[in-house]
Scaffold this motif. Sequence first.
Motif, PDB file in Angstrom:
ATOM      1  N   LEU A  32      -4.455   1.440   4.455  1.00 59.09           N
ATOM      2  CA  LEU A  32      -4.973   0.201   3.888  1.00 59.09           C
ATOM      3  C   LEU A  32      -3.879  -0.759   3.445  1.00 59.09           C
ATOM      4  O   LEU A  32      -4.147  -1.944   3.297  1.00 59.09           O
ATOM      5  N   ARG A  33      -2.682  -0.266   3.189  1.00 55.85           N
ATOM      6  CA  ARG A  33      -1.634  -1.175   2.757  1.00 55.85           C
ATOM      7  C   ARG A  33      -0.281  -0.543   3.024  1.00 55.85           C
ATOM      8  O   ARG A  33      -0.164   0.248   3.936  1.00 55.85           O
ATOM      9  N   CYS A  34       0.714  -0.864   2.177  1.00 55.20           N
ATOM     10  CA  CYS A  34       2.085  -0.441   2.458  1.00 55.20           C
ATOM     11  C   CYS A  34       2.230   1.066   2.627  1.00 55.20           C
ATOM     12  O   CYS A  34       3.062   1.526   3.401  1.00 55.20           O
ATOM     13  N   GLY A  39      -3.288   3.693   0.514  1.00 51.16           N
ATOM     14  CA  GLY A  39      -3.169   2.299   0.098  1.00 51.16           C
ATOM     15  C   GLY A  39      -4.249   1.847  -0.848  1.00 51.16           C
ATOM     16  O   GLY A  39      -5.032   2.634  -1.358  1.00 51.16           O
ATOM     17  N   THR A  40      -4.266   0.534  -1.050  1.00 54.11           N
ATOM     18  CA  THR A  40      -5.134  -0.089  -2.042  1.00 54.11           C
ATOM     19  C   THR A  40      -6.545  -0.219  -1.487  1.00 54.11           C
ATOM     20  O   THR A  40      -6.731  -0.828  -0.444  1.00 54.11           O
ATOM     21  N   VAL A  41      -7.510   0.317  -2.193  1.00 55.62           N
ATOM     22  CA  VAL A  41      -8.898   0.159  -1.764  1.00 55.62           C
ATOM     23  C   VAL A  41      -9.456  -1.070  -2.480  1.00 55.62           C
ATOM     24  O   VAL A  41      -9.568  -1.092  -3.691  1.00 55.62           O
ATOM     25  N   GLY A  44      -0.568   7.751  -2.737  1.00 56.64           N
ATOM     26  CA  GLY A  44       0.024   6.598  -3.418  1.00 56.64           C
ATOM     27  C   GLY A  44      -0.701   6.228  -4.697  1.00 56.64           C
ATOM     28  O   GLY A  44      -1.858   6.577  -4.918  1.00 56.64           O
ATOM     29  N   ALA A  45       0.020   5.487  -5.540  1.00 60.17           N
ATOM     30  CA  ALA A  45      -0.504   5.113  -6.854  1.00 60.17           C
ATOM     31  C   ALA A  45      -1.798   4.307  -6.739  1.00 60.17           C
ATOM     32  O   ALA A  45      -2.704   4.462  -7.548  1.00 60.17           O
ATOM     33  N   CYS A  46      -1.883   3.471  -5.719  1.00 60.82           N
ATOM     34  CA  CYS A  46      -3.071   2.625  -5.578  1.00 60.82           C
ATOM     35  C   CYS A  46      -4.320   3.447  -5.358  1.00 60.82           C
ATOM     36  O   CYS A  46      -5.342   3.213  -5.988  1.00 60.82           O
ATOM     37  N   ALA A  47      -4.232   4.413  -4.454  1.00 60.49           N
ATOM     38  CA  ALA A  47      -5.413   5.204  -4.135  1.00 60.49           C
ATOM     39  C   ALA A  47      -5.739   6.157  -5.274  1.00 60.49           C
ATOM     40  O   ALA A  47      -6.873   6.596  -5.415  1.00 60.49           O
TER      41      ALA A  47
END
Lengths: 151, 165
Positions: free
Chosen positions: B41-43, B80-82, B107-110
């Motif tokens: 979803l992201r980086c 990634g970021t949801v 990752g921190a976002c997920a």
Amino acid sequence: MTVRELLEKIKQKAEIEDSKEDLGVLNAYVKPSSLRSLLIYMRDSLGFDWMSFMTALDMPQENTIEAVYELFSNSSKDSARIKVKLSRQAAEVETVSDIYRTAEWHEREAAEMFGITFKNHPHPENLILTPDIKAPLRKDFSGGDMKRMPE
Amino acid sequence: MNGVDNELIKKIPGAPVIMTSVEWAINASRANSLWTVTFGLRCCAIEMMHTGGTKTDWSRFGFEVPAASPRRADVMVVAGTVSKKMAPVVKRLYEQMPGPKYVMAMGACAISGGPFIYDSYSVVMGVDKLIPVDVYIPGCPPRPEALIDGFIKLQKKIMAQKIRK
Ligand code: SF4
């Protein structure tokens, strides 16, 4: 064209409320009613054939939302920034998407992010956001599970 | 094979036959052929792609190929970021996966929303608000080694499953 010359020219065509020079670029505040006629004049007569972007700024202290139109001329490489002040309670302005196609999507984004209504816009629905999020880029937005950064 | 207890495999001398427990055989088959839905979803997705690439190649450990469809996958890697707009899609693809299914939050976002935890109007604060997560991999982004470590943790979890209730 220098900033001063440009200002003199557009002053004859539209009501300029206020203007300033910022890093060599003219920032002119115009009355919302004369926005469309001014942009048509700048595109057809002054060579500003390109709209780089259209966006908005929220100013809660002054109770206004500024719509910003950044224009560029491919022939003279000049830039100009035209702004209109709208009230926060009833932010409404005519669309310019038929003058510059760039504005079509940018206005949709500004509309959903800042809660501005663009009158006569061809596609007034949301561009990116889901419909349950309303005007999130206004400074006083609070909605759903959003947590404020602790001071 | 990973985590094989020698006690569990018995070779019968003089014959091409081995004996083992059904539980171990099923768990080992599951743990060593995990097909992934790579939810980049992201980086973090870039780091996940790197993990699948030649240098760290996750197929070496039995995670095999990224599945082209969630309907034939076993594990979903949410990398990634949801965002709130993506949330129904994540949920839907999870529901399309056949059981037993596993989810890894990369990752921190997920895990928690990460850098977007404050002042964000569009981010889901952790994928575990939507679907159950088995392994959390901290980092921003986690290195490929960390992702592989997460996968090995997941394999350990699968090997510890009981068939009988
Ligand atoms: S945890 Fe960091 S690297 Fe991963 S998606 Fe979030 S911001 Fe990107």
